[in-house]
Design an enzyme around this catalytic site. Structure first.
Site, PDB file in Angstrom:
ATOM      1  CD  GLN A  98      -3.201  -0.582   0.372  1.00 17.90           C
ATOM      2  OE1 GLN A  98      -3.074  -0.412  -0.840  1.00 17.90           O
ATOM      3  NE2 GLN A  98      -4.342  -0.418   1.016  1.00 17.90           N
ATOM      4  CB  SER A  99       0.776   4.400  -1.902  1.00 17.91           C
ATOM      5  OG  SER A  99       0.680   3.754  -3.151  1.00 17.91           O
ATOM      6  CB  THR A 100       0.178   6.511   2.450  1.00 20.59           C
ATOM      7  OG1 THR A 100      -1.248   6.275   2.374  1.00 20.59           O
ATOM      8  CG2 THR A 100       0.627   7.290   1.215  1.00 20.59           C
TER       9      THR A 100
END
Length: 394
Positions: A24-26
């Site tokens: 997941q990006s963040t």
């Protein structure tokens, strides 16, 4: 369709492990978009249905909270590529291409290694063999679309920021000496001591004509300088510390102290190793420059005169400069000697030989560029050790 997918999976693939890559990006997405994370972990069931045993399914989820724009800081992706290159992976699984990479370079490198190692790739749509042209073409298109999607999202966000900046309405972090009022307008810091400290700084520079002399004058008079903390538990607090030379240069180069709104003074370029290089731009290339947007401490003419004085005082750059500030010392070629390697003007250091002071001519090209970068990074500004690219002793 299922028969065609199963035909790509051979016994040699089932003898090796199935690697599931989860990202997941963040961290906010990890906490709030839990359904997406769950869907990625559910791919383990796909591997079991295709013939892999449970103990053969290796989950790599150490990159949760990491952007897929680059592989430099993604330890999990680097591990995945290594495992594929060593021939340990029969199949690589990801919910979609964007989970594995949003950079065409990283994606095509993974495809090439998978093709050489005879490793399959699985996403939510099906199973692919990178060694087959049609599958390779489709995977390449998916990678290109994934990178383009990231670019579109960034451009959309960046476009709104640039429009507000061109109107002078963008709220950005203000340098010390300024503050936002309740209506969101820029004003001088309500702390009178902060205002007087900045006015004293600019008066001292006009009197001495040197950033170094200004720092010495502040220390000789026992004057502290304000510094606001922007990170950590003490965010927002005001500290009074000794004035550093790099801090003085940063203040003199900042046009905001003239009351001007400015944005886009630097350009960021990504380096091959994944790091970012900040390049200072001339004022005509800034995104926005609106003079007299709010109250300031000096006029624009005084700001330009200060920059001219700093350029004349500079000793390292030789291009386009005929003179420098007068210096003390017995060195015969002070301010005149040029480096034979890079062409920059050399500075002077002294060492004692018996009872004599002997000059050493030093080229500080690397040190000068580092100091200019650290002018905006105060944490890197405390080193006084010269970084000499060239050294000549007389």
């Amino acid at each position: 369709m299922m028969g065609e997918q199963h035909a790509k999976i051979q016994a040699r693939h089932l003898k090796r492990n199935a690697y599931l890559y989860v990202r997941q990006s963040t961290l906010r997405q990890v906490l709030e978009n839990s359904e997406s994370t769950k869907r990625q972990y559910d791919l383990r069931e796909r591997a079991l249905a295709l013939g892999w045993r449970l103990d053969q399914v290796v989950v790599i989820d150490s990159d949760l909270g990491q952007s897929g724009a680059s592989a430099v800081d993604r330890e999990g992706f680097q591990r995945l590529v290594s495992e594929v290159g060593l021939g340990r992976a029969g199949i690589v699984m990801g919910l979609e291409v964007s989970r594995l990479a949003r950079n065409s370079t990283d994606w095509h490198r993974l495809l090439e290694i998978c093709a050489l190692a005879d490793t399959l790739i699985l996403d939510e749509d099906g199973v692919y063999d990178p060694a087959h042209f049609n599958d390779r073409l489709l995977l390449g298109l998916k990678g290109t679309m994934s990178e383009a999607e990231l670019h579109v999202l960034q451009a959309r966000l960046r476009g709104g920021i640039l429009n507000k900046a061109r109107r002078g309405e963008l709220e950005i972090r203000l340098p010390i000496g300024f503050d936002y009022d309740p209506a969101g307008r820029v004003r001088l810091d309500p702390d009178v001591r902060v205002q007087e400290s900045l006015r004293q700084f600019f008066r001292t520079f006009r009197r001495t004509g040197s950033a170094t002399a200004t720092v010495k004058a502040f220390r000789a008079e026992g004057l502290s300088f304000p510094h606001r903390i922007y990170r950590g538990p003490q965010t927002g607090e005001l500290l009074w510390t000794d004035l550093e030379h790099s801090r003085a240069l940063w203040l003199l180069h900042h046009p905001r102290y003239t009351g001007a709104f400015c944005f886009g003074r630097t350009r960021v370029r990504k380096q091959p190793d994944g790091s970012h290089r900040h390049q200072r731009l001339p004022s005509e290339e800034w995104v926005a420059l609106i003079r007299d947007a709010h109250a300031g401490y000096i006029t624009w003419d005084e700001y330009e005169e200060n920059l001219r004085i700093l350029r004349d005082n500079a000793q390292a750059p030789a291009t386009g400069r005929d003179r420098g500030t007068p210096r003390e010392g017995p060195a015969l070629l002070q301010g005149l000697a040029l480096c034979a390697k890079c062409g920059d003007r050399m500075t002077v250091r002294y060492h004692v030989n018996g009872t004599r002071r002997v000059p050493d001519y030093v080229c500080q090209r690397e040190g000068s560029s580092m100091r200019s970068r650290s002018a905006s990074r105060l944490s890197e500004a405390n080193s006084t050790r010269p970084l000499a690219a060239c050294w000549w002793r007389s």
